[in-house]
Design a protein around this motif. Sequence first.
Motif, short mmCIF file in Angstrom:
data_model
loop_
_atom_site.label_atom_id
_atom_site.label_comp_id
_atom_site.label_asym_id
_atom_site.label_seq_id
_atom_site.Cartn_x
_atom_site.Cartn_y
_atom_site.Cartn_z
N CYS A 529 0.85 -1.18 0.00
CA CYS A 529 0.00 0.00 0.00
C CYS A 529 0.89 1.24 0.00
CB CYS A 529 -0.91 0.00 1.22
SG CYS A 529 -1.80 1.55 1.42
N ILE A 530 0.63 2.14 -0.92
CA ILE A 530 1.47 3.32 -1.07
C ILE A 530 1.27 4.27 0.10
CG2 ILE A 530 -0.11 4.83 -2.38
CD1 ILE A 530 2.50 4.98 -4.34
N ASN A 531 0.18 4.13 0.81
CA ASN A 531 -0.09 5.03 1.93
C ASN A 531 0.47 4.51 3.25
OD1 ASN A 531 -1.38 7.42 3.05
ND2 ASN A 531 -2.71 5.95 4.08
N CYS A 532 0.05 3.30 3.64
CA CYS A 532 0.48 2.81 4.96
C CYS A 532 1.75 1.96 4.86
CB CYS A 532 -0.65 2.03 5.63
SG CYS A 532 -1.15 0.55 4.74
N GLN A 534 2.22 -0.93 4.11
CA GLN A 534 2.08 -2.32 4.54
C GLN A 534 1.78 -3.20 3.33
OE1 GLN A 534 2.22 -3.29 8.02
NE2 GLN A 534 3.07 -1.23 8.10
N VAL A 535 2.18 -4.45 3.44
CA VAL A 535 1.84 -5.41 2.39
C VAL A 535 0.33 -5.58 2.40
CG1 VAL A 535 2.01 -7.82 1.72
CG2 VAL A 535 4.03 -6.60 2.49
N ILE A 536 -0.28 -5.56 1.23
CA ILE A 536 -1.75 -5.68 1.16
C ILE A 536 -2.11 -7.14 1.32
CG2 ILE A 536 -3.80 -5.19 -0.22
CD1 ILE A 536 -2.16 -3.02 -1.65
N VAL A 537 -2.75 -7.46 2.45
CA VAL A 537 -3.06 -8.86 2.73
C VAL A 537 -4.53 -9.20 2.47
CG1 VAL A 537 -1.22 -9.53 4.29
CG2 VAL A 537 -3.12 -8.19 5.16
N SER A 538 -5.38 -8.17 2.36
CA SER A 538 -6.80 -8.45 2.10
C SER A 538 -6.96 -8.92 0.66
CB SER A 538 -7.63 -7.20 2.36
OG SER A 538 -7.22 -6.19 1.47
N GLU A 539 -8.19 -9.36 0.32
CA GLU A 539 -8.37 -9.93 -1.02
C GLU A 539 -8.39 -8.87 -2.11
OE1 GLU A 539 -12.13 -11.47 0.24
OE2 GLU A 539 -10.81 -11.70 1.97
N ASN A 554 -7.39 -1.53 1.03
CA ASN A 554 -8.81 -1.28 1.24
C ASN A 554 -9.05 -0.28 2.37
OD1 ASN A 554 -11.22 -1.82 0.10
ND2 ASN A 554 -11.58 -3.76 1.16
N LYS A 555 -8.17 -0.36 3.38
CA LYS A 555 -8.34 0.51 4.55
C LYS A 555 -8.00 1.96 4.22
CE LYS A 555 -6.24 -2.33 7.43
NZ LYS A 555 -5.10 -2.56 8.29
N CYS A 556 -6.98 2.15 3.38
CA CYS A 556 -6.46 3.49 3.14
C CYS A 556 -7.15 4.21 1.98
CB CYS A 556 -4.96 3.44 2.86
SG CYS A 556 -3.99 2.87 4.25
N VAL A 557 -7.87 3.47 1.16
CA VAL A 557 -8.42 4.10 -0.04
C VAL A 557 -9.46 5.16 0.35
CG1 VAL A 557 -10.26 2.41 -0.44
CG2 VAL A 557 -9.25 3.63 -2.38
N ALA A 558 -9.40 6.33 -0.32
CA ALA A 558 -10.32 7.42 -0.01
C ALA A 558 -11.73 7.06 -0.49
CB ALA A 558 -9.85 8.71 -0.68
N LEU A 559 -12.71 7.68 0.13
CA LEU A 559 -14.10 7.36 -0.19
C LEU A 559 -14.42 7.50 -1.67
CD1 LEU A 559 -16.61 8.61 2.52
CD2 LEU A 559 -16.43 6.35 1.44
N GLN A 560 -13.87 8.56 -2.27
CA GLN A 560 -14.22 8.83 -3.67
C GLN A 560 -13.47 7.92 -4.65
OE1 GLN A 560 -12.79 10.78 -1.43
NE2 GLN A 560 -11.37 12.25 -2.32
N VAL A 577 -9.45 -7.63 -7.52
CA VAL A 577 -9.51 -8.78 -6.61
C VAL A 577 -8.23 -9.57 -6.81
CG1 VAL A 577 -10.76 -10.87 -5.99
CG2 VAL A 577 -12.02 -8.84 -6.74
N MET A 578 -7.52 -9.82 -5.74
CA MET A 578 -6.20 -10.44 -5.86
C MET A 578 -6.31 -11.95 -5.88
SD MET A 578 -3.57 -7.99 -4.01
CE MET A 578 -3.91 -8.31 -2.30
N GLU A 579 -5.50 -12.54 -6.76
CA GLU A 579 -5.50 -14.00 -6.86
C GLU A 579 -4.26 -14.60 -6.20
OE1 GLU A 579 -5.73 -14.38 -11.05
OE2 GLU A 579 -7.75 -13.54 -11.10
N GLU A 580 -3.51 -13.75 -5.54
CA GLU A 580 -2.28 -14.22 -4.89
C GLU A 580 -2.60 -15.26 -3.81
OE1 GLU A 580 1.06 -12.21 -4.94
OE2 GLU A 580 0.29 -11.97 -6.96
#
Length: 738
Positions: A529-532, A534-539, A554-560, A577-580
């Motif tokens: 995630c470019i903001n936090c 952290q490695v993106i672990v959610s789907e 998903n947590k950091c993305v702005a509402l718009q 949707v990640m297939e990793e």
Amino acid sequence: MIGNTIKSFMCKRNYGIRSYINEADLPPSKRKRFENLPVRSKKNKTEMNNDLTEPKLLGVSLMDYFSIEQLKNHIRNLRSTETMSERSVTNNVCQLCSMDSLDFVPTPIHCSSCYKCIKRNLIYYWAVDESDRRHCYCNNCFRKCSDDDNVLGKNKFQKAKNNYRNEEPWVQCDKCECWQHQVCGLYNANEDLEGQAKYICPFCRLKEIEAGEHKPLPVSIGAQHLPRTMLSDHIEQRLFRRLELDRNERAKYDDEVPAAADLTVRVVLSVNRNLKLNQQFLDIFQNDEYPPEFQYKSKLILLFQKIGGVDVCLFGMYVQEFGSECASPNRRCVYISYLDSINYFTPDVRTVKGETLRTFVYHEILIGYMDYCKKRGFTACYLWACPSLKGEDYIFYCHPKSQKTPKPEKLRLWYKSMLRKASEEGIVVNHTNLYDQFFGPSTRNSAAHLPYFNGDYWSGAAEEIIRNIEKENRADKAKKLMTKSSLKAIGNDNVYADATKDILVMQKLGQTILPVKKEFIVVNLRFVCINCQQVIVSERRWSCKQCKSFHICNKCVALQKTHRSSSGDEHLLSEIVMEEDDIPVSTEDQDAIIENDIFENRHSVLSFCEKNHYQFDSLRRAKHSSMMILYHLYKNIHLSFEKEHFEGHGALKVKLMGALVHASQCCATLSNHCSFSGCIKVRQLFQHVSRCSHRVAGGCALCRKIWSLLHWHSQTCRDTSCIVPRCKDIKKHGVAYS
Ligand SMILES: [Zn+2]
Ligand SMILES: [Zn+2]
Ligand SMILES: [Zn+2]
Ligand SMILES: [Zn+2]
Ligand SMILES: [Zn+2]
Ligand SMILES: [Zn+2]
Ligand SMILES: [Zn+2]
Ligand SMILES: [Zn+2]
């Protein structure tokens, strides 16, 4: 037996008894030199050994294992172009390479005072102190220093000229009495310290085999008998698969498709290390933002190729693995710290895609390694694409003159093309550089986000910057340097006074790295995630189609669901949707801990090779050096396991593993033994098992030892018709306790 006596004298001399020989001490020809040597009579020798039977030591030369074809091949190779031009016309030459005496690269002498290297042919002064340490002074320092400065006193010093030669040692054939270089004869002087082994030159061997007087010894200890690990298997199997694919492709266009054969990948070092950080460095941070130390695993991966019957070490890679248990920011990072190669890879052909097969193989090792790391749960890999300086060796001592060090740009492109392949396979999700990842305008700049590796560039540069800042601080200039506007300019609106050091370091570090930022490659094995950060672990993740590598969690993305690009435009983000696969909780694998003093770090390898003249500057030397390195590896490698369920096997000497395969085929007996290290030991163990009267379950301690050896062997054995006792049974049934 005169030859043997001389041989032993020569071996010893070349291993240190008279290591300070001056050129003037050496008689002009080697024939003459031998006349001056003391000749011990046979009687003396037997008295010394207190043993009346002459042991038949075999296997001190790798050629004792060679078939007729391999012997002919070896002779032919030594006579090839490499030596043709320098062929001497006198009789006083090596029967194999036709060359006269050859010199190793002179061992550098350093001044004990100014630490500079004393140049060739210059005068210097030396003395040995009570503890046998040698002190050297360059002419300059010696003249400057007084008697009081010097522990030994100036009069103890001897004047010398730095012109001594390290001549390649010779060995004499016990049959035809011809002289050959030990390097040419693939002769292992360490196996023959008593000088009692038989050395038979390849010409005499050929005749012996043809006359039925000699049978080539069974398998020598080669690279393939070094212990395998999950990592080495992963890289090796992938490499072989990819080579096969390429070869099939090439076969569509060509009738003749030379294959890269006899490759072996092994991990020869895998140890836990502790990396303690400089207090000065930690002082940049407030509130213990940065951990004071990191645990990591240091590994060395080597590639060997059998060339003319000899395993030659061609490629090496030191890596540092910071696992899941590590604190941030090093958690789940690997650092490829050193990579080195010697260009004797065969065949010299190109792949279907047009690169050399050599490059293809090196790339596959790197990709295979990253693939393994990713599967184990590592999320990023750091590389510093920095070519060595001219004349500097990274891992292998003395590169061939013909091997050019790549220019920085070329090396970078080399890595880029490797990363392109890894991306196509989905192993690498994206790659960037240290500057863009940590110093860009869209990130929260703090050195606390930067992972810290042993011997890496940025940490060294940062410490240098801190030293300078401290100096300036003392001069009370810091406030003038650090204005509020300059802080604002680098994107930190919310400045706390006590965070200035961190920001200042980041600013200066950014300036240092910016011009060469492309050298510091950051490879992301998972999306970050470019903001936090952290490695993106959610789907799911949100990515920008216009900006390269803009991913947000998903947590950091702005509402718009938009973001503002560097040019100020508003970009729409799309949900992906990640297939990793899931990231494993622990990065720990169950590979053995492999300890090894010689290869502990690249400096220990280099000084070990320098001390023993294990050079790689010609193929004949690379063969002999690799053979000797393997010999020392078998003696030095020590295996153990961290995991409890392996404890039954205990710590096993790898030497015995190689000896097990050898002894199963060796025709020697307990009384008529061979010199293969460990052969007698294994033989004694086998004899014990057959006679042991302890009928306790699993046998006595000794019995259990041989059983665990057999188990450990068959677990790593791929030979379906293996001759090691019980190997096939254990493979089939899992256990073979009788
Ligand atoms: Zn020679
Ligand atoms: Zn000096
Ligand atoms: Zn001979
Ligand atoms: Zn985030
Ligand atoms: Zn964008
Ligand atoms: Zn043997
Ligand atoms: Zn027993
Ligand atoms: Zn086996």
